[in-house]
Design an enzyme around this catalytic site. Sequence first.
Site, PDB file in Angstrom:
ATOM      1  N   HIS A  55      40.512  49.411  41.569  1.00  0.00           N
ATOM      2  CA  HIS A  55      39.360  49.599  40.697  1.00  0.00           C
ATOM      3  C   HIS A  55      38.116  49.784  41.563  1.00  0.00           C
ATOM      4  CE1 HIS A  55      41.130  47.497  36.880  1.00  0.00           C
ATOM      5  NE2 HIS A  55      41.993  48.332  37.451  1.00  0.00           N
ATOM      6  N   GLU A  57      35.256  48.363  41.567  1.00  0.00           N
ATOM      7  CA  GLU A  57      34.653  47.119  42.047  1.00  0.00           C
ATOM      8  C   GLU A  57      35.428  46.549  43.233  1.00  0.00           C
ATOM      9  OE1 GLU A  57      34.546  46.726  37.421  1.00  0.00           O
ATOM     10  OE2 GLU A  57      35.705  47.813  38.914  1.00  0.00           O
ATOM     11  N   CYS A  85      36.804  44.145  34.376  1.00  0.00           N
ATOM     12  CA  CYS A  85      37.976  43.530  33.765  1.00  0.00           C
ATOM     13  C   CYS A  85      38.155  42.131  34.361  1.00  0.00           C
ATOM     14  CB  CYS A  85      39.218  44.391  34.039  1.00  0.00           C
ATOM     15  SG  CYS A  85      39.707  44.396  35.780  1.00  0.00           S
ATOM     16  N   CYS A  88      38.610  42.100  38.251  1.00  0.00           N
ATOM     17  CA  CYS A  88      37.377  42.389  38.983  1.00  0.00           C
ATOM     18  C   CYS A  88      36.351  41.270  38.819  1.00  0.00           C
ATOM     19  CB  CYS A  88      36.809  43.729  38.539  1.00  0.00           C
ATOM     20  SG  CYS A  88      37.885  45.112  38.977  1.00  0.00           S
TER      21      CYS A  88
END
Length: 169
Positions: A55, A57, A85, A88
């Site tokens: 992801h 992040e 999410c 993260c």
Amino acid sequence: MHSDEYYMRLALAQASLAQSLGEVPVGAVLVDPLNDKVISTGCNRTISNHDPCAHAEILCLKEAGSVLSNYRLLNLTLYVTLEPCAMCAMALIHARVKRLVFGASDLKTGACGSVFSLIDDPRHNHHLEVTCGVLQEECSLMLSNFFKRRRAEIKEAKRLAKLSDPFKL
């Protein structure tokens, strides 16, 4: 000193990069606000890296750890186009990021207040400041346009497949 909007536009540029790679358009930028300096950037690469953890992040945090030679990312601010999410959000807590700024809320998997409230759970030993809704309309529009295009492409591919083999169900 640059504004939250300035850094969110940098995160939107990262999201555009993700989209150009065929990824869900999410971008992140980690900033040292005391020096008004970008430490690292990231964009979604789950598909291209064959990695469910890639992801924006996470990639941004990993790059920052390498740049700073430290897994503690104290006093830094993360700008991300979509609400993090659970994975993260917990990474931000473990990294000790000071502040999170996000654009669009994620009403399906958001872990910073929309679906879950992991980021502000009082049981954590580290707490982040959270600012939501910065350039929300632009961030949301980029994501909704991406998914609208993706649904249309899937529908067209199914239609073409049916035309090429009319006996296939």
